[in-house]
Design a protein around this motif. Structure first.
Motif: not given
Length: 331
Positions: A300-315
């Protein structure tokens, strides 16, 4: 440094050394704001300074239980963000003084007209049976009473490097052959802390409408069982997941509370479980339909939230038996 000259405004961030707070500090520093990080232990927050240029990020001592320290941290600030929150009580850090009274003191000390962002949580409700959710709701109400134009941010469970959610279950899966979990069918909408930090920076910029309660969640809704299964998939471990009945979970939580008290708080965070947290697990932790309809969301404020699959595996790779160095995967 050029950005600082163009935008010399000062933002005070209470709790800026916490998990979400560091993402808020980073987002603000990138915009060129001078950032004053108000924390109980400034000596433990020096890791924040490389997020900005020399002199851009300053650490000061403040404790929400002592209004004088809060007022000093607010002196000459052009905007204020309150990221302070605790998941469980320990020593003198209890829910009421920190999350309800502390939020009120900050709001009443922030001059009218200055951007004020209060970080809360989905499920915050002054009438909740959970002390955590109840004091969060009381804090939100106190903030809006003192500053009707404030922005209230309520995220779902946060994820990111160093989080206390995915890292917790990955650590348990590494240590235990069976994973007993309470609230297995409770739904969550994990949201990346970096997205929430960026949204808060937008509010400080004045690009988010004030006087509203925003609910932030990621693009996916999953049950707790599904999220634990995802952790096992990423860490490449096979574990049996057992859904505990609430009665048995309450007994376990009480035992863990006693052990933590007897060990003077030395019980590993991965093993800590409180009865108050079990109360929270009775309700889904997802963005409401009302927030979606009224555009009080990241989208609603113009952002596209990132999926956990794009972040979580790296750490979470460090929890694999061979880390990222797997001959089969490399081949």
């Amino acid at each position: 440094m050029d950005a600082m000259r163009q935008s010399p405004k000062l933002v005070t961030v209470f709790g800026g050394s916490g998990f979400l707070g560091r993402h808020v500090v980073r987002a603000l520093a990138k915009r060129g704001y001078r950032v004053r990080v108000a924390v109980r232990r400034p000596d433990l927050g020096f890791f924040l300074q490389p997020l900005g240029v020399v002199g851009q990020i300053q650490l000061v001592q403040a404790n929400l239980r002592y209004p004088d320290t809060v007022r000093r941290a607010l002196d000459r600030a052009d905007a204020v963000v309150n990221c302070v929150g605790i998941l469980s009580e320990s020593g003198r850090q209890s829910f009421g003084p920190v999350q309800a009274e502390g939020a009120r003191v900050i709001a009443e000390g922030t001059p009218a007209g200055l951007p004020l962002v209060q970080v809360s949580a989905i499920g915050a409700d002054p009438n909740s049976a959970s002390a955590y959710a109840r004091t969060k709701g009381q804090g939100d109400a106190a903030v809006l009473a003192a500053r009707p134009d404030a922005v209230i941010v309520r995220p779902s469970v946060l994820f990111g490097q160093g989080d206390s959610f995915f890292n917790r279950f990955a650590a348990l899966a590494r240590a235990l052959p069976i994973l007993p979990i309470a609230g297995a069918e409770t739904r969550f909408q994990p949201v990346w802390a970096g997205d929430v930090g960026e949204a808060i920076a937008l509010a400080v910029d004045g690009r988010v409408l004030g006087g509203r309660i925003y609910e932030f969640g990621g693009p996916e809704i999953r049950t707790l069982r599904e999220l634990v299964e995802y952790v096992l998939q990423v860490t490449e471990r096979k574990r049996m997941i057992i859904a505990m009945p609430e009665g048995l979970a309450r007994i376990q939580a009480r035992v863990m509370e006693i052990v933590d008290a007897l060990s003077f708080g030395l019980l590993p965070d991965e093993l800590k479980l409180t009865r108050d947290q079990l109360v929270l697990l009775r309700q889904d932790n997802v963005v409401s339909e009302g927030a979606r309809a009224e555009a009080r969301t990241l989208e609603g404020i113009g952002m596209t939230p990132r999926a956990m699959e794009a972040i979580v595996p790296a750490y979470l790779t460090r929890f694999r038996k061979t880390g990222q160095f797997d001959l089969k995967r490399a081949a």
